[in-house]
Design an enzyme around this catalytic site. Structure first.
Site, PDB file in Angstrom:
ATOM      1  CG  PHE A 154      -0.282   0.433   2.507  1.00 23.06           C
ATOM      2  CD1 PHE A 154      -0.039   1.780   2.778  1.00 23.06           C
ATOM      3  CD2 PHE A 154       0.130  -0.501   3.453  1.00 23.06           C
ATOM      4  CE1 PHE A 154       0.583   2.182   3.950  1.00 23.06           C
ATOM      5  CE2 PHE A 154       0.754  -0.110   4.622  1.00 23.06           C
ATOM      6  CZ  PHE A 154       0.983   1.242   4.869  1.00 23.06           C
ATOM      7  CE  LYS A 178      -2.698  -8.451  -4.554  1.00 21.56           C
ATOM      8  NZ  LYS A 178      -3.197  -7.493  -3.533  1.00 21.56           N
ATOM      9  CD  GLU A 181      -5.786  -6.068  -0.141  1.00 23.77           C
ATOM     10  OE1 GLU A 181      -4.761  -5.951  -0.854  1.00 23.77           O
ATOM     11  OE2 GLU A 181      -5.837  -6.804   0.866  1.00 23.77           O
ATOM     12  CB  SER A 231       4.384  -7.418   5.901  1.00 23.14           C
ATOM     13  OG  SER A 231       3.569  -8.490   5.463  1.00 23.14           O
ATOM     14  CB  CYS A 286      10.663  -0.639   3.100  1.00 25.30           C
ATOM     15  SG  CYS A 286      11.233  -0.118   1.496  1.00 25.30           S
ATOM     16  CD  GLU A 380       7.923  -2.810   8.615  1.00 20.19           C
ATOM     17  OE1 GLU A 380       7.276  -3.855   8.422  1.00 20.19           O
ATOM     18  OE2 GLU A 380       8.466  -2.173   7.694  1.00 20.19           O
TER      19      GLU A 380
HETATM   20  P1  NAD Z   1       1.300  -6.623   3.177  1.00 17.72           P
HETATM   21  O1  NAD Z   1       2.303  -7.696   3.308  1.00 17.72           O
HETATM   22  O2  NAD Z   1       0.166  -6.613   4.144  1.00 17.72           O
HETATM   23  O3  NAD Z   1       0.627  -6.677   1.716  1.00 17.72           O
HETATM   24  C1  NAD Z   1       1.421  -6.742   0.559  1.00 17.72           C
HETATM   25  C2  NAD Z   1       0.643  -7.503  -0.514  1.00 17.72           C
HETATM   26  O4  NAD Z   1       0.357  -8.826  -0.052  1.00 17.72           O
HETATM   27  C3  NAD Z   1      -0.690  -6.847  -0.848  1.00 17.72           C
HETATM   28  O5  NAD Z   1      -0.863  -6.842  -2.238  1.00 17.72           O
HETATM   29  C4  NAD Z   1      -1.711  -7.725  -0.137  1.00 17.72           C
HETATM   30  O6  NAD Z   1      -2.927  -7.822  -0.826  1.00 17.72           O
HETATM   31  C5  NAD Z   1      -1.042  -9.085  -0.075  1.00 17.72           C
HETATM   32  N1  NAD Z   1      -1.369  -9.863   1.141  1.00 17.72           N
HETATM   33  C6  NAD Z   1      -1.654  -9.382   2.382  1.00 17.72           C
HETATM   34  N2  NAD Z   1      -1.831 -10.396   3.254  1.00 17.72           N
HETATM   35  C7  NAD Z   1      -1.648 -11.542   2.558  1.00 17.72           C
HETATM   36  C8  NAD Z   1      -1.675 -12.926   2.903  1.00 17.72           C
HETATM   37  N3  NAD Z   1      -1.941 -13.330   4.142  1.00 17.72           N
HETATM   38  N4  NAD Z   1      -1.422 -13.836   1.945  1.00 17.72           N
HETATM   39  C9  NAD Z   1      -1.150 -13.450   0.686  1.00 17.72           C
HETATM   40  N5  NAD Z   1      -1.109 -12.147   0.296  1.00 17.72           N
HETATM   41  C10 NAD Z   1      -1.353 -11.198   1.212  1.00 17.72           C
HETATM   42  O7  NAD Z   1       2.093  -5.244   3.188  1.00 17.72           O
HETATM   43  P2  NAD Z   1       1.483  -3.770   3.217  1.00 17.72           P
HETATM   44  O8  NAD Z   1       0.902  -3.540   4.562  1.00 17.72           O
HETATM   45  O9  NAD Z   1       0.645  -3.526   2.022  1.00 17.72           O
HETATM   46  O10 NAD Z   1       2.805  -2.907   3.026  1.00 17.72           O
HETATM   47  C11 NAD Z   1       3.645  -2.507   4.085  1.00 17.72           C
HETATM   48  C12 NAD Z   1       4.796  -3.458   4.250  1.00 17.72           C
HETATM   49  O11 NAD Z   1       5.536  -3.537   3.041  1.00 17.72           O
HETATM   50  C13 NAD Z   1       5.801  -2.996   5.302  1.00 17.72           C
HETATM   51  O12 NAD Z   1       6.215  -4.126   6.031  1.00 17.72           O
HETATM   52  C14 NAD Z   1       6.938  -2.425   4.491  1.00 17.72           C
HETATM   53  O13 NAD Z   1       8.192  -2.435   5.134  1.00 17.72           O
HETATM   54  C15 NAD Z   1       6.929  -3.343   3.322  1.00 17.72           C
HETATM   55  N6  NAD Z   1       7.601  -2.764   2.171  1.00 17.72           N
HETATM   56  C16 NAD Z   1       8.834  -3.236   1.882  1.00 17.72           C
HETATM   57  C17 NAD Z   1       9.543  -2.692   0.829  1.00 17.72           C
HETATM   58  C18 NAD Z   1      10.929  -3.186   0.505  1.00 17.72           C
HETATM   59  O14 NAD Z   1      11.461  -2.757  -0.493  1.00 17.72           O
HETATM   60  N7  NAD Z   1      11.525  -4.057   1.300  1.00 17.72           N
HETATM   61  C19 NAD Z   1       8.979  -1.672   0.065  1.00 17.72           C
HETATM   62  C20 NAD Z   1       7.704  -1.223   0.382  1.00 17.72           C
HETATM   63  C21 NAD Z   1       7.015  -1.784   1.450  1.00 17.72           C
END
Ligand code: NAD
Length: 489
Positions: A154, A178, A181, A231, A286, A380
């Protein structure tokens, strides 16, 4: 050219060049600026994905057989469209993600830079050829993989898709995106602008949704590679599941970035950098500073940080966090740290913005005398919060940094080259800053962390992404039958 954001009331998948209804249930898209419902997004399932994969497979033979120089022409036009529509794209990011206008604009500008890397691919990808034996040439060609997928988080609705989509497509793949959402709107405009730039139908597709569609992507046997950003918890699930069906996968996870501040650091520059790093994008990046490890006597720097943090105004120079749950989680970390003995020097809890009572705001927060065993030090937080841990010397500071399970970024603030060198060598992170609070490697340098911040071999951008999105074809050629040589001669 458009400057006002157009918001579809109900978002559709983008398959084979058209917006297509999913028959699954929908989820509300909420603007974190004021808590209002701005659209709805389908929570697609396997059958929606299958339509997208079929479209991508049909488009693949024609797209992959074009030359690299032909393929990049689309992205020259697309880059111009990003620039022409930057106001609208900026407003969309602000609306769906809650960033300030200038942060959102910087995000779109970064997407433009990522396109510039993609269109420079013909200058970078000159294949290797060598006469390996007398009259025998060996060459390497980089070939696309086929249908590939990209899953995004997001916090950068415009930029993170641009980490993967331009490079993967320019290199000859057909892509299924993808988006998160929570922030699906920027991706919709991406599809429209790619079509306007002339990208053939089926080369780029979007399937919206959450867990179910991510699992379907991991399981689909006709998808050859998956990139994931999100994450650590989900990155591990995706990496394991995607590789279990023998796909390539690079999965970027969460972060806990440590900034080591030495007493000789330039006080003003350091205070500004630390505070900007922890509070920019409301701490939801991040690369944000999460822990400042203050070595020896750094109170003169902390005092300046307090002044800087107090100047930051939620709803003006500080955007919202993404949701009510995020606000509660962040504030809870601060409260628990305080109960455990930490000292809250600047308190962003209970922040409100006039006229936006239902928005999700946390003010810039500085928590001092945090100890490494506290949750706020280990987990985090993903909000505009910096924890200060005190260390007696640089070795102790490095031990604290090394003990973090994450390893996205680390930085050192000092005027001493020897100390800086020690941190560069010993910090356990993929991206290091010296007197830089957000050490994002700009193109053409690749982006990617270590440890629990990344699973998989390649980085996600820059030259490393070429490795990820292509496979090598090695050809040995001999056109001199009169030469009675074997292949070793
Ligand atoms: P998230 O892991 O909740 O979601 C990321 C994606 O995974 C979304 O598209 C979501 O729909 C999907 N998703 C969520 N739960 C799922 C599950 N149980 N099974 C399968 N798919 C699932 O992350 P977020 O809250 O959208 O983003 C924030 C996180 O992303 C933070 O931890 C941040 O540090 C990390 N991030 C990392 C980087 C990097 O380069 N390392 C860059 C940007 C964000």
């Amino acid at each position: 050219m458009s400057t006002t954001a157009t918001i579809p009331t109900s978002i559709k998948n983008f398959i084979n060049g058209s917006f297509e209804q999913s028959h699954n249930e929908t989820s509300n898209v909420i603007s974190p600026l004021d808590g209002s419902v701005i659209s709805s997004v389908p929570m697609s399932g396997y059958s929606d994905l299958d339509l997208a994969v079929n479209a991508a497979q049909k488009a693949y033979p024609a797209w992959s057989s074009k030359t690299l120089k032909e393929r990049v022409q689309i992205f020259f036009r697309y880059r111009q469209l990003l620039e022409a529509n930057i106001e609208e794209l900026t407003k969309l990011v602000t609306l769906e993600n809650g960033k300030t206008y200038s942060e959102a604009k910087a995000e779109v500008e970064k997407s433009i830079e990522l396109c510039e890397f993609a269109v420079s691919m013909p200058q970078i990808l000159t294949n290797e050829v060598q006469e390996v034996s007398s009259g025998v040439e060996c060459r390497i060609d980089r070939k696309p993989l086929g249908v590939v997928a990209s899953i995004s988080p997001f916090n950068f609705p415009n930029m993170v898709p641009h980490w993967t989509v331009p490079n993967a497509i320019v290199l000859g793949n057909c892509m299924i995106l993808k988006p998160s959402e929570i922030v699906p709107l920027s991706a919709v405009r991406m599809a429209e602008l790619l079509k306007e730039a002339g990208l053939p139908d089926g080369v780029f597709n979007i399937v919206h949704g959450g867990k179910e569609i991510v699992e379907a992507i991991c399981d689909h046997l006709d998808i050859k590679a998956v990139s994931f950003v999100g994450s650590t918890k989900v990155a591990k699930i995706v990496y394991k599941r995607a590789t279990s069906t023998l796909k390539r996968c690079v999965a970027l996870g969460g972060a806990k970035n440590h900034l080591i501040v030495l007493p000789d650091a330039n006080p003003e520059m350091t205070a500004n950098n630390v505070v900007a790093s922890m509070s920019g994008c409301a701490g939801q990046r991040c690369m944000a500073a999460a822990v400042m490890v203050g070595v020896d006597k750094v109170d003169h720097i902390v005092e300046r940080m307090i002044k800087e943090a107090k100047k930051i105004i939620p709803g003006d120079t500080l955007g919202s966090v993404i949701s009510k749950e995020a606000k509660e989680r962040i504030e809870n970390y601060i409260t628990e740290a305080e109960k455990a003995g930490a000292k809250v020097l600047v308190d962003g809890r209970n922040a409100t913005v006039k006229g936006k009572d239902e928005g999700f705001y946390v003010g810039a927060t500085i928590v001092d005398y945090v100890t490494p065993d506290m949750d706020i030090a280990k987990e985090e937080v993903f909000g505009p919060v910096i924890s200060i841990i005190r260390a007696k010397d640089l070795d102790e500071a490095l031990t604290i940094e090394n003990n973090s399970g994450y390893g996205n970024a680390a930085a050192v603030f000092t005027q001493n080259g020897g100390f800086a060198r020690k941190v560069i060598e010993r910090a356990s992170a993929g991206m290091i800053g010296v007197n830089i609070g957000v050490p994002v490697p700009r193109e053409p340098f690749p982006f990617g962390g270590w440890n629990d911040s990344k699973f998989g071999v390649c980085d996600i951008t820059g030259k490393s992404s070429i490795e990820f999105w292509t496979q090598n074809k090695k050809t040995s050629v001999k056109w001199n039958p009169e030469a009675r040589t074997n292949w070793m001669s």
